[in-house]
Design an enzyme around this catalytic site. Structure first.
Site, PDB file in Angstrom:
ATOM      1  N   VAL A 197       0.834  -1.205   0.000  1.00 10.70           N
ATOM      2  CA  VAL A 197       0.000   0.000   0.000  1.00 10.70           C
ATOM      3  C   VAL A 197       0.870   1.258   0.000  1.00 10.70           C
ATOM      4  O   VAL A 197       0.582   2.223  -0.711  1.00 10.70           O
ATOM      5  CB  VAL A 197      -0.991  -0.001   1.178  1.00 10.70           C
ATOM      6  CG1 VAL A 197      -1.808   1.277   1.214  1.00 10.70           C
ATOM      7  CG2 VAL A 197      -1.927  -1.206   1.082  1.00 10.70           C
ATOM      8  N   CYS A 198       1.953   1.243   0.752  1.00 11.29           N
ATOM      9  CA  CYS A 198       2.857   2.404   0.785  1.00 11.29           C
ATOM     10  C   CYS A 198       3.518   2.610  -0.576  1.00 11.29           C
ATOM     11  O   CYS A 198       3.618   3.739  -1.063  1.00 11.29           O
ATOM     12  CB  CYS A 198       3.905   2.235   1.873  1.00 11.29           C
ATOM     13  SG  CYS A 198       3.221   2.112   3.539  1.00 11.29           S
ATOM     14  N   ALA A 199       3.952   1.523  -1.195  1.00 15.20           N
ATOM     15  CA  ALA A 199       4.558   1.601  -2.525  1.00 15.20           C
ATOM     16  C   ALA A 199       3.552   2.153  -3.529  1.00 15.20           C
ATOM     17  O   ALA A 199       3.888   2.995  -4.373  1.00 15.20           O
ATOM     18  CB  ALA A 199       5.055   0.222  -2.951  1.00 15.20           C
TER      19      ALA A 199
END
Length: 163
Positions: free
Chosen positions: A58-60
């Site tokens: 999700v961060c990527a």
């Protein structure tokens, strides 16, 4: 504040900034190990992202999506901060071909703690929660979202509408 990680309630170390507040002065470490002081961002709009780790899906995705949507905007500084080491950010951006993001590690100064985003409890205890802050050219906050479920993506469109 209370947020959730995979449905389980956890707390953060304080209150997330609100619209109308000024982005606090923070010192962070860029991918080339030089320092970034948020006061030096004055003069451009800023999309300031905070998240747990670029090494999670999700961060990527958050970094990639904002970088893609703002790739043609020279009037905006796109900043990402986490406790990841600068080398992890450099590796990720290099492998993904991302050139318009300023990545900033909070490993040295922990200044992003001023945003009230440090998770207290749960499996990611001590890492940053997920949030997005959009400022004007004077670093006055125009949009602020502390994502209530850490594993969810932010509201990209709501943030972009304020840029």
């Amino acid at each position: 504040m209370e947020i959730k990680f995979k449905g389980t309630a956890i707390k953060t170390n304080g209150s997330f900034p609100k619209v109308g507040d000024t982005l606090p002065e923070m010192k962070l470490v860029k991918a080339d190990l030089s320092e970034l002081n948020t006061k030096d961002l004055k003069g451009k709009k800023v999309v300031f992202n905070i998240f747990p780790s670029v090494d999670t899906a999700v961060c990527a995705m958050q970094l990639s999506k904002f970088a893609d949507k703002l790739k043609d905007r020279n009037d905006v500084d796109l900043v990402f901060a986490s406790l990841d080491l600068p080398f992890a950010f450099k590796r990720f951006c290099s492998s993904e071909g991302i050139e318009n993001a300023v990545t900033a590690s909070d490993f040295r100064y922990r200044d992003a703690n001023k945003l009230g985003i440090v998770m207290e409890g749960g499996p990611l205890n001590g890492l940053h929660a997920r949030g997005v802050i959009v400022t004007d050219e004077n670093l006055v906050i125009q949009y602020a979202e502390l994502v209530q479920e850490v594993t969810d993506e932010p509201d990209y469109q709501a943030a972009l509408d304020k840029v």
